[in-house]
Every structure is written in C-alpha cells, then in structure tokens.
Design a protein around this motif. Structure first.
Motif, PDB file in Angstrom:
ATOM      1  N   GLU A 324     -58.621  96.584  -7.815  1.00  0.00           N
ATOM      2  CA  GLU A 324     -57.270  96.657  -8.373  1.00  0.00           C
ATOM      3  C   GLU A 324     -57.291  97.323  -9.746  1.00  0.00           C
ATOM      4  N   ILE A 325     -58.269  96.984 -10.558  1.00  0.00           N
ATOM      5  CA  ILE A 325     -58.370  97.599 -11.881  1.00  0.00           C
ATOM      6  C   ILE A 325     -58.568  99.103 -11.751  1.00  0.00           C
ATOM      7  N   ALA A 326     -59.440  99.524 -10.827  1.00  0.00           N
ATOM      8  CA  ALA A 326     -59.753 100.941 -10.663  1.00  0.00           C
ATOM      9  C   ALA A 326     -58.548 101.747 -10.184  1.00  0.00           C
ATOM     10  N   ALA A 327     -57.589 101.086  -9.533  1.00  0.00           N
ATOM     11  CA  ALA A 327     -56.417 101.794  -9.016  1.00  0.00           C
ATOM     12  C   ALA A 327     -55.313 101.962 -10.056  1.00  0.00           C
ATOM     13  N   LEU A 328     -55.461 101.352 -11.232  1.00  0.00           N
ATOM     14  CA  LEU A 328     -54.428 101.432 -12.262  1.00  0.00           C
ATOM     15  C   LEU A 328     -54.484 102.778 -12.989  1.00  0.00           C
ATOM     16  N   PRO A 329     -53.381 103.196 -13.622  1.00  0.00           N
ATOM     17  CA  PRO A 329     -53.369 104.450 -14.376  1.00  0.00           C
ATOM     18  C   PRO A 329     -54.428 104.446 -15.478  1.00  0.00           C
ATOM     19  N   THR A 330     -55.028 105.599 -15.710  1.00  0.00           N
ATOM     20  CA  THR A 330     -56.062 105.714 -16.732  1.00  0.00           C
ATOM     21  C   THR A 330     -55.428 105.916 -18.105  1.00  0.00           C
ATOM     22  N   PRO A 331     -56.208 105.736 -19.173  1.00  0.00           N
ATOM     23  CA  PRO A 331     -55.687 106.055 -20.504  1.00  0.00           C
ATOM     24  C   PRO A 331     -55.192 107.490 -20.611  1.00  0.00           C
ATOM     25  N   TYR A 332     -55.806 108.421 -19.892  1.00  0.00           N
ATOM     26  CA  TYR A 332     -55.356 109.815 -19.947  1.00  0.00           C
ATOM     27  C   TYR A 332     -53.970 109.966 -19.336  1.00  0.00           C
ATOM     28  N   ASP A 333     -53.685 109.204 -18.267  1.00  0.00           N
ATOM     29  CA  ASP A 333     -52.346 109.212 -17.682  1.00  0.00           C
ATOM     30  C   ASP A 333     -51.319 108.717 -18.703  1.00  0.00           C
ATOM     31  N   VAL A 334     -51.672 107.677 -19.431  1.00  0.00           N
ATOM     32  CA  VAL A 334     -50.748 107.097 -20.399  1.00  0.00           C
ATOM     33  C   VAL A 334     -50.535 108.041 -21.577  1.00  0.00           C
ATOM     34  N   VAL A 335     -51.580 108.735 -22.006  1.00  0.00           N
ATOM     35  CA  VAL A 335     -51.416 109.700 -23.099  1.00  0.00           C
ATOM     36  C   VAL A 335     -50.387 110.761 -22.729  1.00  0.00           C
ATOM     37  N   GLU A 336     -50.413 111.217 -21.489  1.00  0.00           N
ATOM     38  CA  GLU A 336     -49.417 112.208 -21.058  1.00  0.00           C
ATOM     39  C   GLU A 336     -48.003 111.651 -21.207  1.00  0.00           C
ATOM     40  N   GLN A 337     -47.816 110.398 -20.879  1.00  0.00           N
ATOM     41  CA  GLN A 337     -46.500 109.789 -21.026  1.00  0.00           C
ATOM     42  C   GLN A 337     -46.121 109.680 -22.505  1.00  0.00           C
TER      43      GLN A 337
END
Length: 344
Positions: A324-337
């Motif tokens: 479940e943890i591995a399927a969550l958005p990465t920090p890089y995904d959040v930086v884009e937001q």
C-alpha cells in the motif's frame, strides 16, 4: 521557486520532510529547512540545507526568527507540520502554506496561538493550501478530508556500509532492537535489555541493537555478543525479520516500508496511537511492560517476539502494508502539484 520547510522538535520530523525537500531540490528549486538547534546536526548529516530556529515551544521567538529569515530569503511556498507558526509566516508573506503531517493523532491546540493571531492581524489559524499526509490510509483512525497522500520514503543518517548491513544472515532470523535517537531508553532498561537479548539469542536469532554513536562502548559488553551502535536503518531494515522499538513514527514507517513485522513498546500517547494503528492492521504487536509489573520486561517482550517470529501472518500483513505504501504518490508527484499551486 523557493521552498521553506520548517520541522518540529524531533529528528523524526526532519527525516519525514527530507524526501519532499530533496525532490523539490532535484526538480531545480531552492530549498531551506529550519529546525531547532538540537536537531540541526541531523539535517546537516542527511544533506539538507538548514538554519536554526528556537524550540517549537517558544512560538513567538520562532515566528520572529522565521520573519527575519524571510526578509533575506523570501520563500514562494512554506511547508510546515505540527505548529501553526509556519502558517502565520505564509499568511504574512501571502504565499501558499502546505501542511506536511503524519495524520494519526489530532493536531494539538497551541496556547500561544491567540496572541500571535492578534499580533499578525488574523482572526483564526491560516488555512493550508494543501495537506500532505504521509500516514498510509489504512493506518488512519478515520478518513482525512482533503488529504493528499504521499509515500513515506525512509531517510536516515548514513555511514560506511559493511556487507552484513545489507545481507540477511543465513539460516536464522534477524531481530533489530532500537530506541531511536534516545540512548537513555536503553540505559533505563538495564538488566531487562540483557534478558531480552539473551532470550532472543537462545532462539537462534541474530540480534542488532541500533543506538546513537558511542553506544557500542557504553553497552557493548553488557549486552553480550551483539552488534550495538548507529545503523543506517533504511539499509538494515529490509534484512530483518522483526523490529522491536518504542513507537517512533520514523522507526515504525521505516519498518513498514521494508515489510518487517514489529513489536512496539510505547511510552507516551503519541507512540500508543502509532502502536494501535500498526497492531490493528495486523503487522505488529503492542506490549506495555508497565502493565505487567510482576514480570520481567525483557521476558515479556521476548515472549511476544517469539510469537511474531513463529506466526507467518504477521509477516504477511507487514508485506501487505508495504504494498500500500509503494502504491502512494511519490514526493516527485507532490512537487509537481506544488509547482502548479504556486504558479511555478
């Protein structure tokens, strides 16, 4: 863009924020982390540019320090955690405020908040533009409205690696015992720690005791033939069959990310909330030796360790949490937001 991160008063908050700060820097942005003086060395050790601020309990002084810093280094985004002070800074600068938090226990009210609100000309705590929650959804006591989940990425101090750190022992389980960054927890256990180590060794387990630098000299001979000292937990955890610890968020999530069953011995309400969540999911057990005063704590903990090691269901649930943890958005995904939100 400039990202200002403000961490609370523990090493765990620094480790928690480091992956997002690193992702922002790798995306080409400037970053700066403010921490209180005792945790400054931790930020430096993991390569995060950091500046000291007063202890989070000194809210007014901390706000003054952040306002002074912002005059010389004005951020485009402010990322904070437990305290409302970073939000006050963001409101003053009229920039987005991002709350980065482990949402497993409710945020506490700050007694110093009302006078700070009056000082800043605000009628209430500033609203965050985004709430980043690094607690896996399955561990939350209830859904968090509007939370942006983000994968926990383990981050620890490092040292020169030796093969035993990243390889599993052959033919026997490995149990890691840690008190986090607090050596006094080990000292306070006294003979009970030696009893726990002896009991685990008798089962054929290899025992590692992770502790602050210098602990090997202090505890090494007392605990017998075990490895004692500072360990890169993110490297060692995947080689373990069980982790025994006090319920710190960083330690618990490092074990969860590695798929390791855990035995948690919480000593405060925050750690008890973490222990309840992990135990409820099925990948851990909670033991509070103080509730069994007539028994030796080392023997109580050792008995639970043997039960976890002998029951494959704990390892199965631990691996399910890792997925479940591995399927969550990465920090890089959040930086884009964050870039989109701040107009960068």
């Amino acid at each position: 863009m400039k990202f200002l991160f403000t961490a609370g008063g523990s090493h765990s908050t620094v480790f928690s924020m480091a992956p997002l700060a690193t992702a922002a820097r790798n995306a080409g942005h400037e970053i700066l982390l403010t921490v209180d003086e005792p945790t400054l060395a931790t930020a430096e050790a993991i390569g995060i540019p950091a500046a000291p601020t007063p202890h989070p309990g000194q809210a007014a002084a901390r706000l003054d320090a952040l306002l002074e810093l912002a005059r010389d280094w004005t951020p485009d985004v402010v990322v904070g955690g437990l305290s409302y002070v970073p939000g006050l800074l963001a409101a003053h600068l009229d920039v987005p405020y991002v709350r980065h938090y482990w949402d497993i226990v409710p945020l506490r009210d700050e007694p110093a908040l009302p006078p700070l609100l009056e000082r800043m000309g605000l009628t209430g705590p500033p609203e965050h533009a985004l709430f980043i929650d690094v607690c896996p959804p399955c561990l939350r006591p209830s859904p968090t409205p509007g939370a942006r989940p983000m994968r926990w990425v383990p981050r620890n101090r490092q040292l020169r690696l030796e093969p035993w750190m990243y390889t599993r022992p052959k033919g026997r389980p490995r149990v890691l015992i840690t008190a986090g960054t607090r050596a006094f927890r080990l000292r306070n256990t006294g003979a009970s720690m030696r009893r726990l180590v002896d009991e685990l060794t008798l089962t054929g387990a290899e025992v590692l005791v992770a502790a602050p630098p210098g602990a090997a000299e202090e505890f090494g001979t007392e605990l017998g033939d075990v490895r004692v000292g500072w360990l890169p937990l993110d490297v060692v955890a995947p080689t373990c069959d069980l982790m025994v610890h006090h319920g710190g968020a960083s330690t618990a999530m490092t074990g969860a990310s590695a798929g390791v069953p855990q035995l948690i011995t919480p000593e405060n309400d925050y750690a008890k909330a973490i222990a309840r969540a992990f135990t409820g999911f099925g990948g851990a057990r909670t033991v509070v030796p103080q509730e069994r005063p007539d028994e030796d704590p080392g023997e109580v903990i050792a008995a639970s360790c043997r039960e976890i090691l002998g029951d494959p269901r704990y390892a199965e649930r631990a691996r399910a949490l890792t997925k479940e943890i591995a399927a969550l958005p990465t920090p890089y995904d959040v930086v884009e937001q964050l870039e989109t939100m701040a107009g960068g």
